[in-house]
Design an enzyme around this catalytic site. Structure first.
Site, PDB file in Angstrom:
ATOM      1  CE1 TYR A 144      -3.741   2.428   0.485  1.00  0.00           C
ATOM      2  CE2 TYR A 144      -2.569   3.226   2.421  1.00  0.00           C
ATOM      3  CZ  TYR A 144      -3.583   3.365   1.493  1.00  0.00           C
ATOM      4  OH  TYR A 144      -4.441   4.436   1.579  1.00  0.00           O
ATOM      5  CG  ASP A 239       5.593   3.550   1.118  1.00  0.00           C
ATOM      6  OD1 ASP A 239       5.834   4.214   2.149  1.00  0.00           O
ATOM      7  OD2 ASP A 239       4.441   3.300   0.731  1.00  0.00           O
ATOM      8  CE  LYS A 267       0.578   4.500   8.438  1.00  0.00           C
ATOM      9  NZ  LYS A 267       0.647   3.815   7.175  1.00  0.00           N
TER      10      LYS A 267
HETATM   11  C1  LIG Z   1       0.009   4.312   5.841  1.00  0.00           C
HETATM   12  C2  LIG Z   1       0.827   4.103   4.618  1.00  0.00           C
HETATM   13  C3  LIG Z   1       0.771   4.982   3.528  1.00  0.00           C
HETATM   14  C4  LIG Z   1      -0.226   6.106   3.449  1.00  0.00           C
HETATM   15  O1  LIG Z   1      -0.037   7.069   4.417  1.00  0.00           O
HETATM   16  P1  LIG Z   1      -1.272   8.051   4.794  1.00  0.00           P
HETATM   17  O2  LIG Z   1      -0.671   8.989   5.772  1.00  0.00           O
HETATM   18  O3  LIG Z   1      -2.350   7.178   5.331  1.00  0.00           O
HETATM   19  O4  LIG Z   1      -1.687   8.726   3.539  1.00  0.00           O
HETATM   20  C5  LIG Z   1       1.654   4.791   2.497  1.00  0.00           C
HETATM   21  N1  LIG Z   1       2.535   3.777   2.509  1.00  0.00           N
HETATM   22  C6  LIG Z   1       2.609   2.908   3.525  1.00  0.00           C
HETATM   23  C7  LIG Z   1       3.627   1.824   3.509  1.00  0.00           C
HETATM   24  C8  LIG Z   1       1.744   3.023   4.604  1.00  0.00           C
HETATM   25  O5  LIG Z   1       1.791   2.110   5.595  1.00  0.00           O
END
Ligand SMILES: *Cc1c(COP(=O)(O)O)cnc(C)c1O
Length: 428
Positions: A144, A239, A267
């Site tokens: 994601y 990511d 995060k």
């Molecule tokens: C949570 C997450 C996102 C998206 O971040 P948001 O602040 O919810 O837009 C992107 N990449 C990874 C790996 C994530 O866990």
């Protein structure tokens, strides 16, 4: 009724907010029932609107690495609010957190702050496309990267690797530029890159996946992606929105010793406020506006309150030499305890764990990609989730999520969690 007030609040919310939530995974769609409305949180605990207390294993989906309402962060927010909440000008704070992040993370010279992980990944991809002058990207099924159009892509049918939209509203035109591969399958990536020579701008990956449960990279996988990118002139984007500042000071680049070209954060970097960031070497980052041609902007990007929270969070992580080993030990302790409980009941399961990320899958076969993650018994997970909730243990309401271990958890909390798991499966 244990969840009476939450149920009432949910009914009210659904009238004015689609599905009653501002992010779908909160809605308990994967497990049934109505979501619990939280009133406050402190340390390792959540307190709901009915007065129930929970040991929290979601921790705002990652940010609260040091526990809820972590006092240095709370103080920093209060003090900054007094000085003003947003100026729309540069501030010294932004340089300070940038310098600190760059000192903690390997191979990055410059960083740009945004407001979410979604924005970070979306912008990193645009930068990679602008820098390489190529359109296509490769992503992995089950990873994601936020909800921007290029990532809401499912594998095409048959042998085609071309993506198709997996949400209405994403155009076929966008989808065709995202190619999908299976996590941990280097041969597949090599084949896609060979078939699209000189067309791949970037490979983007969760270098330890956390959005299909926790799925670590197999030995050699990240190294293989690195050399494929070098061979084909493509950028490797890690990511690290989930893993950054969580698995090590320098994230997965440090932990696995593999270098990325661009890194995305979110995060933890915001200490519980809306912050994302992307970073890389100067020669790539200076392709960004206002120095370079790739446009990217944000009214509240680098917001002083968010930056003050993030700065204190990163300082606390940076100054604590034992933090990551403590987190590792607590997570290992939890794995041992819950695994013992499951084994005693002959429950088929797999546990994946890296640092403070851990997931239990109700299937005994190894979980190495999205396909194997989907083999888990969802009905068993649903029962486990609701049982744990009723025992005051708050885990993610989806079988495809990692548990996030925080430093605020005590060994008594972990023992209570293991005891709750034993009670939940006692009748299985
Ligand atoms: C949570 C997450 C996102 C998206 O971040 P948001 O602040 O919810 O837009 C992107 N990449 C990874 C790996 C994530 O866990």
């Amino acid at each position: 009724m244990r969840y009476q007030r939450s149920s009432q609040l949910f009914q009210e919310a659904t009238k004015v907010i689609p599905g009653g939530v501002n992010s779908p995974v909160r809605a308990f769609k994967g497990v049934g029932g109505t979501p619990v409305f939280m009133a406050r949180a402190k340390g390792a605990y959540l307190f709901d609107e009915d007065g129930n207390q929970y040991i929290d294993y979601i921790n705002s989906w990652g940010p609260q690495l040091l526990g809820h309402a972590f006092q240095p962060v709370v103080t920093a927010i209060q003090e900054q609010a007094e000085r003003g909440t947003s100026f729309g000008t540069p501030t010294a704070l932004e340089t300070e957190i940038a310098q600190l992040a760059i000192s903690m993370v390997p191979h990055i010279d410059q960083i740009r702050f945004v407001n979410s992980g979604t924005e970070a990944c979306m912008s990193a991809i645009r930068l990679a496309r602008g820098y390489t002058k190529r359109d296509k990207i490769i992503k992995f099924a089950g990873c994601y990267h936020g909800h921007s159009d290029s990532f809401l892509i499912a594998a095409g049918s048959g042998l085609s690797t071309f993506g198709v939209p997996n949400s209405p509203g994403v155009t076929q035109g966008t989808a065709k530029d995202t190619l999908l591969a299976a996590y941990n399958n280097l041969d597949e990536v090599a084949a896609i890159m060979a078939a699209n020579a000189n067309e791949i701008a970037a490979i983007i990956i969760e270098p330890v996946a956390g959005n299909m449960g926790c799925v670590p990279p197999l030995p050699g996988f990240l190294e293989g992606l690195r050399s494929l990118c070098d061979q084909h002139g493509s950028l490797l984007i890690f990511d690290e929105v989930m893993t950054g500042f969580r698995l090590a000071k320098g994230g997965v680049q440090e932990l696995y010793g593999v270098q990325a070209d661009l890194v995305c954060f979110g995060k933890v970097i915001g200490g519980g406020l809306p912050v994302g960031a992307f970073a890389g070497p100067t020669n790539i980052m200076e392709y960004l506006s206002p120095v370079g041609p790739v446009y990217q902007a944000g009214t509240l990007s680098g917001n002083p309150i968010a930056m003050s929270a993030g700065l204190v969070m990163l300082q606390s992580i940076n100054n604590d030499q034992e933090l990551f080993s403590r987190l590792h030990e607590k997570t290992a302790y939890l794995e041992k305890g819950i695994s013992t409980v499951f084994k005693q009941k002959n429950i088929a399961f797999t546990c994946n764990r890296v640092g403070s990320m851990i997931s239990f899958h109700f299937d005994e076969k190894p979980v190495t990609d999205f396909h194997t993650a989907k083999n888990g018994d969802n009905e068993q997970f649903r029962q486990f989730f609701h049982g744990m909730l009723d025992h005051g243990i708050y885990i993610a309401p989806s079988a495809y999520e990692t548990w996030f271990i925080t430093d605020a958890l005590s060994y008594e909390d972990l023992d209570a969690t293991i005891a709750a798991a034993a009670q939940v499966v006692a009748s299985w």
